[in-house]
Scaffold this motif. Structure first.
Motif, mmCIF file in Angstrom:
data_model
loop_
_atom_site.group_PDB
_atom_site.id
_atom_site.type_symbol
_atom_site.label_atom_id
_atom_site.label_comp_id
_atom_site.label_asym_id
_atom_site.label_seq_id
_atom_site.Cartn_x
_atom_site.Cartn_y
_atom_site.Cartn_z
ATOM 1 N N VAL A 1 -10.559 50.946 37.635
ATOM 2 C CA VAL A 1 -11.262 52.263 38.158
ATOM 3 C C VAL A 1 -10.384 53.620 38.325
ATOM 4 O O VAL A 1 -9.169 53.400 38.887
ATOM 5 C CB VAL A 1 -11.880 52.403 38.957
ATOM 6 N N GLY B 1 -7.514 61.065 32.994
ATOM 7 C CA GLY B 1 -6.782 60.497 33.934
ATOM 8 C C GLY B 1 -7.405 58.649 33.023
ATOM 9 O O GLY B 1 -6.609 57.807 32.808
ATOM 10 N N CYS C 1 -5.710 59.207 29.542
ATOM 11 C CA CYS C 1 -4.034 58.705 29.497
ATOM 12 C C CYS C 1 -4.325 57.167 30.023
ATOM 13 O O CYS C 1 -3.247 56.205 29.592
ATOM 14 C CB CYS C 1 -3.807 58.992 30.882
ATOM 15 N N LEU C 2 -4.850 56.478 30.562
ATOM 16 C CA LEU C 2 -4.509 54.631 30.155
ATOM 17 C C LEU C 2 -5.305 54.306 28.912
ATOM 18 O O LEU C 2 -4.387 53.514 28.703
ATOM 19 C CB LEU C 2 -5.473 54.267 32.069
ATOM 20 N N LYS D 1 -2.499 54.899 26.335
ATOM 21 C CA LYS D 1 -1.307 53.967 27.132
ATOM 22 C C LYS D 1 -1.954 52.438 26.272
ATOM 23 O O LYS D 1 -1.420 51.545 25.981
ATOM 24 C CB LYS D 1 -0.833 53.999 28.263
ATOM 25 N N SER E 1 2.320 55.599 42.136
ATOM 26 C CA SER E 1 2.623 56.745 42.029
ATOM 27 C C SER E 1 3.786 56.725 41.391
ATOM 28 O O SER E 1 4.308 57.279 40.309
ATOM 29 C CB SER E 1 2.688 57.312 42.934
ATOM 30 N N GLY F 1 4.478 54.664 37.999
ATOM 31 C CA GLY F 1 3.521 54.898 37.111
ATOM 32 C C GLY F 1 3.790 56.605 36.534
ATOM 33 O O GLY F 1 4.421 56.610 35.234
ATOM 34 N N LYS G 1 4.014 52.639 30.132
ATOM 35 C CA LYS G 1 2.933 50.967 29.812
ATOM 36 C C LYS G 1 1.811 51.616 31.020
ATOM 37 O O LYS G 1 1.403 52.041 31.565
ATOM 38 C CB LYS G 1 3.871 49.840 30.357
ATOM 39 N N PRO G 2 1.171 50.750 29.870
ATOM 40 C CA PRO G 2 -0.618 51.069 31.339
ATOM 41 C C PRO G 2 -0.274 50.120 32.782
ATOM 42 O O PRO G 2 0.556 49.577 32.528
ATOM 43 C CB PRO G 2 -1.563 49.774 30.744
ATOM 44 N N VAL G 3 -0.749 50.681 33.735
ATOM 45 C CA VAL G 3 -0.709 50.055 34.611
ATOM 46 C C VAL G 3 -1.673 49.909 35.665
ATOM 47 O O VAL G 3 -2.880 51.171 35.566
ATOM 48 C CB VAL G 3 0.809 51.200 35.732
ATOM 49 N N LEU H 1 -5.964 55.930 43.778
ATOM 50 C CA LEU H 1 -6.883 56.732 43.206
ATOM 51 C C LEU H 1 -6.732 57.815 43.129
ATOM 52 O O LEU H 1 -6.862 58.459 41.867
ATOM 53 C CB LEU H 1 -8.588 56.408 44.067
ATOM 54 N N THR H 2 -6.363 58.580 44.276
ATOM 55 C CA THR H 2 -5.427 59.928 44.041
ATOM 56 C C THR H 2 -4.268 60.331 43.753
ATOM 57 O O THR H 2 -3.661 61.350 43.368
ATOM 58 C CB THR H 2 -6.144 60.639 45.217
ATOM 59 N N SER H 3 -3.656 59.212 42.765
ATOM 60 C CA SER H 3 -1.875 59.255 42.803
ATOM 61 C C SER H 3 -1.561 60.145 42.055
ATOM 62 O O SER H 3 -2.575 60.833 41.104
ATOM 63 C CB SER H 3 -1.814 58.414 41.237
ATOM 64 N N CYS H 4 -0.658 61.459 41.982
ATOM 65 C CA CYS H 4 -0.162 62.052 41.157
ATOM 66 C C CYS H 4 0.052 61.685 39.376
ATOM 67 O O CYS H 4 0.557 62.346 38.592
ATOM 68 C CB CYS H 4 0.577 63.386 42.513
ATOM 69 N N ALA H 5 -0.030 60.866 39.764
ATOM 70 C CA ALA H 5 0.764 60.108 37.839
ATOM 71 C C ALA H 5 -0.921 59.093 37.363
ATOM 72 O O ALA H 5 -1.117 59.012 37.936
ATOM 73 C CB ALA H 5 1.865 58.759 38.423
ATOM 74 N N SER H 6 -0.761 60.022 36.407
ATOM 75 C CA SER H 6 -1.977 59.665 35.619
ATOM 76 C C SER H 6 -1.681 58.224 34.714
ATOM 77 O O SER H 6 -0.950 57.752 34.579
ATOM 78 C CB SER H 6 -1.560 60.961 34.080
ATOM 79 N N GLY H 7 -3.307 57.731 35.049
ATOM 80 C CA GLY H 7 -3.270 56.773 33.825
ATOM 81 C C GLY H 7 -2.809 55.347 34.771
ATOM 82 O O GLY H 7 -2.167 54.553 33.763
ATOM 83 N N ILE H 8 -3.344 56.001 35.979
ATOM 84 C CA ILE H 8 -3.364 54.293 36.946
ATOM 85 C C ILE H 8 -5.011 53.430 36.745
ATOM 86 O O ILE H 8 -5.852 54.871 37.551
ATOM 87 C CB ILE H 8 -2.741 55.023 38.264
ATOM 88 N N GLY H 9 -4.833 52.681 36.547
ATOM 89 C CA GLY H 9 -6.605 52.078 37.090
ATOM 90 C C GLY H 9 -6.450 51.248 37.943
ATOM 91 O O GLY H 9 -5.534 50.698 37.830
ATOM 92 N N VAL H 10 -7.577 51.485 38.957
ATOM 93 C CA VAL H 10 -7.604 50.658 39.966
ATOM 94 C C VAL H 10 -8.313 49.598 40.414
ATOM 95 O O VAL H 10 -9.193 49.940 39.974
ATOM 96 C CB VAL H 10 -7.595 51.996 41.170
ATOM 97 N N ALA I 1 5.525 61.691 40.897
ATOM 98 C CA ALA I 1 5.554 61.422 39.546
ATOM 99 C C ALA I 1 6.690 61.618 37.619
ATOM 100 O O ALA I 1 6.546 61.163 37.549
ATOM 101 C CB ALA I 1 4.169 61.298 38.826
ATOM 102 N N MET J 1 -2.911 65.098 47.574
ATOM 103 C CA MET J 1 -3.408 63.815 46.731
ATOM 104 C C MET J 1 -2.878 62.656 47.468
ATOM 105 O O MET J 1 -3.519 62.034 48.684
ATOM 106 C CB MET J 1 -2.612 63.714 45.329
ATOM 107 N N GLU J 2 -1.750 61.577 47.092
ATOM 108 C CA GLU J 2 -1.523 60.376 47.710
ATOM 109 C C GLU J 2 -0.527 60.813 48.558
ATOM 110 O O GLU J 2 -0.095 59.892 50.143
ATOM 111 C CB GLU J 2 -1.621 59.331 46.781
#
Lengths: 248, 248, 248, 248, 248, 248, 248, 248
Positions: free
Chosen positions: C230, C238, C241-242, C245, D188, D191, D196-198, D221-230, E158, E182-183
């Protein structure tokens, strides 16, 4: 296409009145029509008992126009748009002369057939004057869906004699919809006074610890009266759907 | 005392079979009986259609005993206690040989009359094995209230073919109760497949962002399927009450 | 500067084509360029696989202009700004004739190179018409990042046949992005129908107990279908991006 | 029954090696087997890529025994139960000698086949010693699902050199699972260091304003790094599922 | 009146330079001056080390004018108004030619004395460009309170190399203020890299699960780095106060 | 109609001065008058001690006009509308020359009788200048209800000498209303300094972790000083009602 | 290894007293030692000013033993474990005769060196008797870190004279730690009475609307007194860290 | 020492009956007595009207013993401990033969004087049997504080006739305390039926969306009936304090 029409068509096929190819053409597109931005669901009436309803917020006027136009062309029943402002009304009114606007309820109806009138009524009970827009959304939607509706407004529990004076009238209903904001106590009191199904609609009326309807929502969910079904905050339409399913 | 009995009594008064004084004695205590710690509400069946039900948590065994004893003496219908553990069962069983314990549902019934069986059934649909205790509370309570019940368990949406295989059976019901924890999506999918009233019961099954049932509760309240009435988290009893009122 | 270019440069150094001093000048400033209000991160593509993207809200037009101007001067790839309104678009369009505005997605691209097209597609599935802006943000961003994108919109679970008709198409994807507001149940149903990675984006579409997207967020996090990642509410970027990747 | 076996069977039917009747018998019961309290889903592997997994909490030992017994009889692959305590382990161990207990991960496996080993590894990175149970759930589940797993534990951001020392190793992974409680900042930072996908798993480790994992959840969820699935709080299993789908 | 001035006055009384009556007149009104709508607190500098500061929101321009006018008449130090928009600036500028407006910081200063410059600096570190208004509120307020300030902006985690490049500079500070939305992970990383006191200011920058700064707030409160003091969301002023007290 | 008038009427009936029919006409309509959108409650003064008050938000100007007009015709006491903006004031002013507008308090009064003045005063204590609108709502409403009111404003606990200087004055009150935003600590300190009943009103003044008044609300509910009754956020009117009931 | 020792070592290298190889051996392993389940961070003292501290919850006794054993072998300073119950104490006491248990504070210290005593004291002020465990955690940790500590307990604001009697003593401190549960108002009052830095620790003491410390936390974050740094609920250790950094 | 005794003492001083030194000795220690872990507040009766009360949770039995022993020695009035379990009772009973335990209310009283009986009664109205412990805490505390108390239990709004039968009795009170869990609607209904001050106590009775008393708390704060003061969840003692102050 509703259940009746589909059965008629199939009977015609059986009797030879309609060719298989012709019936095929009529049925094939039914499940939904793809407008790219919307897949209008024409089987909903068959499955759910009501035609698809246009929920206006979040749709551009172009999208509303496209969806309603498609529904006008492919069906011959009434078409309803909820949470509709003046612009939505004008957009739809350009498509059909039969368009009516229930302003307080924010409902637009393309009224191509007279509303049916159910035997048993749905009673809409509301707590305060400020709850009336939600109450009217419930009442108008229930009428469009073919129900006789009885309105009892401004009978909040802080002046309980106003409610007690109406107990007999409330109990004549087949289903009761209770609309209340603030602490939502009206649902509990009505629930304790009747043996009819009660549907409770919390409204966002209030301030401070009301938190946009949360106090009424929690109050209704934890009501000490048993047998109350709660719908989303301000969801008069949803209450009308459930009441109408029960009332049939 | 239920509606039927009261009418019989009044008819007897009218015809002279029962004296006014005697009728007065029978009626006068009806509204409620004051046990100091409880005012047992004997008019509830007249008003609400079900006799008062004993909700066990927060009551001492002494209080449970006192209330049930009073009900046994003053009524001749079935008596029900919910959320009842083994100790509540034993306490009540000492008062009557007709006591039965539905363990998974945590329901105790003093079964003094055979359950009625309604014409139309209530279908209880549940998402996972862990939701069964709540589903059974709903099912057993609905049976005690005189309804025919059909159970369809473990048909969560992650394996949607299990649900789709049962669509026809679901649609045979008069009312549908949907029990689901986690994200509660089962209510939306069932609600989209049927034209019958749907009552949704969020369960506290899940962990983390489930927050004790909040995720399922919010999911059911904001369902994209219209006409779903939601009751409190884990409230199988409340769902049975509402379903039973609808089913009559 | 991306990995390829850096390797070329180093190869040139090794072969003597480029002097150490000249290479030094080209590399030294790479990690980031300090504009006082922003340290533009030119190594991000090396580390993360995408160039730095300009998130527009909270930045003045002057800051947007300064950052994009710096990127235009120091790189030769595509530049992307998200959540961009008309003013952001105009500001950037003044800097380059190659600027394009994807209005529904609120994305501005300075398109200096043709988008690559990945072998496997990313499928973007959305629940309702109102979710389309978020879905388009995901779809356009994924395309800018070099992916083939397939869009399947308005297939919410209240009319599940619309979704089931598209199962085969969904399963052709390398990754699936599910966009849904309200209760977010679409993610659970799609997650149960596929063996591909699913990325779920809750949207803020809804009202009342939706709480600005919380109901969909919680629903997706507690989904009964396993293997769903999620991202933040409305975060189409976002998700892209994921997905990108994963898709590489 | 997995994809491979089904294709073999169909090939045998085509070639005449297996009669249609015999194939029918083998396939017909596949979709799910109804144990009354559970409909064991034998098509899940075909649809989702993994066999159904037994989530232990909320199930009685009798139910666990019944489900696993049914799976042993009807399949020949590995069977996995998660969140399993000692009693669940003992219950399953009575059914098969091949049962193994991964205690720290709370996972029971009936290991009837050697685990496959994927070409690319999944790296599990965790922030603190207290996060290890969740990290091990992720790692063990990923191994059971056929992945090579690399563990890097106790590299929280308060001592960032411990993480930076491992950047190269982290970047060798095909997918990265980040496990962190408290503020979840590790996601973050990782990421930002990888292309790679995180997949981020918030844990409930912490106290006070951690609110059972909420602080880490929101942070991720609000990470400043993009492309993270929680995934859900403490959901090591879910992270393993998603990572495994990506890694294939 | 500050400590120095009060001691001078008392010395004058002791030496006879000032009569008791005259000193009495000067001191008697000190504690606060009652403007009916405000009791301006002139002892705050004695007690707290800073003069009372005008927090602008929720005050009418008339009230701001009245309070600042009173302060100009009764004191001779610098006067500061925070969260000041253009109108507040204009209102105060009419009262004194020495008024300056720090627009990005939304701070107005009636600068009647040169700012002092502390020996040790306060370093303000911020995560993103959008956090700058809060960072500037902290930086400007700290300068008005007499501190040397060092600004390091846009060094979010990030792209952690941007931060690591500045570690030495960060460690030269007497106190560090970390500003992040953000986080809020920047606080944890900085906290792990320094032995100086760290004050963390969560900002409301972000969307969705940021909930107006809650994600950063919770992240900072539950930071895995020890010894971080957190102030309210967006409270740059409060951070400057605390930092200034520490820096003396 | 208030208690005094009703008793007079009944005495006249008893003495023959008023005929039963005439009395009947005067009483029959009392409980409430049904305006369709509102059931104006004319018994409230008998039951609650105050006449019904018009809460303006959520009512159209037409509805306000209709309700106030009805009250003017049917009663001869003072009429009060709260949370009234300029338009509500103008609407009511057209109905009666005796209309007065307390702008800061947002209260409109149709002042047909001089306010009574109670023997004991109600003291309204407020923490900051920004809290004054709520404090004035409380003060003005209390005056309209017939109480002598003493105002002590801007005595927040950060400068506790301002409060301590007023302890004697505070203790002269019959009841104390404390108005405070932010952390609401003023209620605890006042509660510890007096033996009079304290009513606490949290205000929505503040930002960030104030969450629209929640911090003050929780602070007041959990106060370490005993015997504080809390009303809703910003509810100056409610505090005045309770104080007035106590003060009689 | 702390800063002093490292400098000594480097001086020895410079002067030839220690060979490079020998110094290398001593330094190389410093950053952290990898115990598989923990990477003990031996550079923390260099970076943060305190040695790594063992937070006991969530660690098995085996892990605690392993970590403390490693620290005993590799360092010669004091070692501290927080939130330690009797079992943690016994586990550590088996490793060293110098182990002491501060029971109320739940702190275990392996006391291999006398505590330093700072010039300026840290004053720990607490509101109620129930807050003492958190206050003692702060006080003992501050002492272990080399600070002189002054304790003022049970001075909650409901009896404000108890606090006012101690103002002078409070103001003698270099830093003040305020510990309070319930509404946390003590922080605001102390913050208004002093010009020293204030660190506020909300405790989970309270019930109902306290929500496990949330009311105190929000109250402290939104305090009307400026310059208060807040740490996590019940985090006496964190407050001691910050205070100690300030006090140096 | 209460107001009466202090005045007597001062009169004796004035008349010479008591020497100044002797009076000094008696008064000097009054404000509070410092037991290190507690500063027992002996001025509270003078300031607040009640002697300090021992809130038992979070205090060790040693602390309870120390505090009560000190109070027995220094005062001659009644001493009260709330939320007291059996062990607290036994601890106090060892100190005085006059100790009584009100078990359901969890209150211990060292009854050294007969309770006073107020002229006007406080009526405690509760909704359900499970609310009785909180109701008894309120009732017993009010009696200890010298009030005549009238109890009306189990009159929840789901059976509103039980409440309406008691309206006259309710209205005889000087103050009304309403105790209710679940949705707390009883407060609104009682508030609408009376002109007496109403104090509402939400209880934590309920489950699911009750959230430990939050639903009742919010319901009472947002009540449509005006003039209700709310205390913390389950805070029967606080309600008694406020009621008692009003009743004097």
């Amino acid at each position: 296409m509703n259940a009746e029409k589909l059965k008629d068509l199939l009977t015609e096929v059986k009797s030879g009145q309609t060719s298989i190819d012709s019936a095929f053409e009529k049925i094939k597109d039914i499940p939904y029509h793809d407008l790219e931005y919307a897949k209008v669901d024409y089987h909903r009436e068959l499955r759910n008992g009501f035609p698809e309803v246009v929920y206006s917020p979040g749709k551009s006027l172009e999208q509303v126009r496209g969806i309603v136009k498609d529904m006008i062309e492919r069906t011959d029943g009434n078409i309803m748009a909820t949470r509709a402002d003046e612009n939505v009304y004008k957009t739809i009114a350009e498509l059909s002369d039969e368009t009516e606007y229930y302003k307080e309820a924010r409902v637009v109806v393309v009224k191509r057939q007279a509303f049916k009138v159910s035997e048993k009524s749905i009673t809409v009970v509301s707590a305060g004057t400020s709850d009336i827009p939600v109450a009217e959304e419930a009442a108008v939607c229930a009428e469009v869906m073919g129900n006789c509706v009885d309105r009892i407004y401004d009978v909040g529990v802080a002046g309980i004699h106003r409610l007690l004076d109406n107990v007999e009238r409330i109990n004549r209903a087949g289903v009761i919809i209770v609309i209340a904001g603030m602490e939502g106590a009206l649902a509990s009191v009505v629930g304790g006074l009747t043996d009819k199904p009660v549907i409770a609609v919390p409204t966002s009326i209030g301030y401070g610890a009301n938190f946009g309807g949360v106090s009424a929502l929690l109050g209704m969910l934890t009501s000490c009266a048993s047998g109350i079904g709660v719908v989303n905050i301000d969801n008069g339409f949803g209450a009308a759907c459930l009441a109408s399913k029960i009332n049939r």
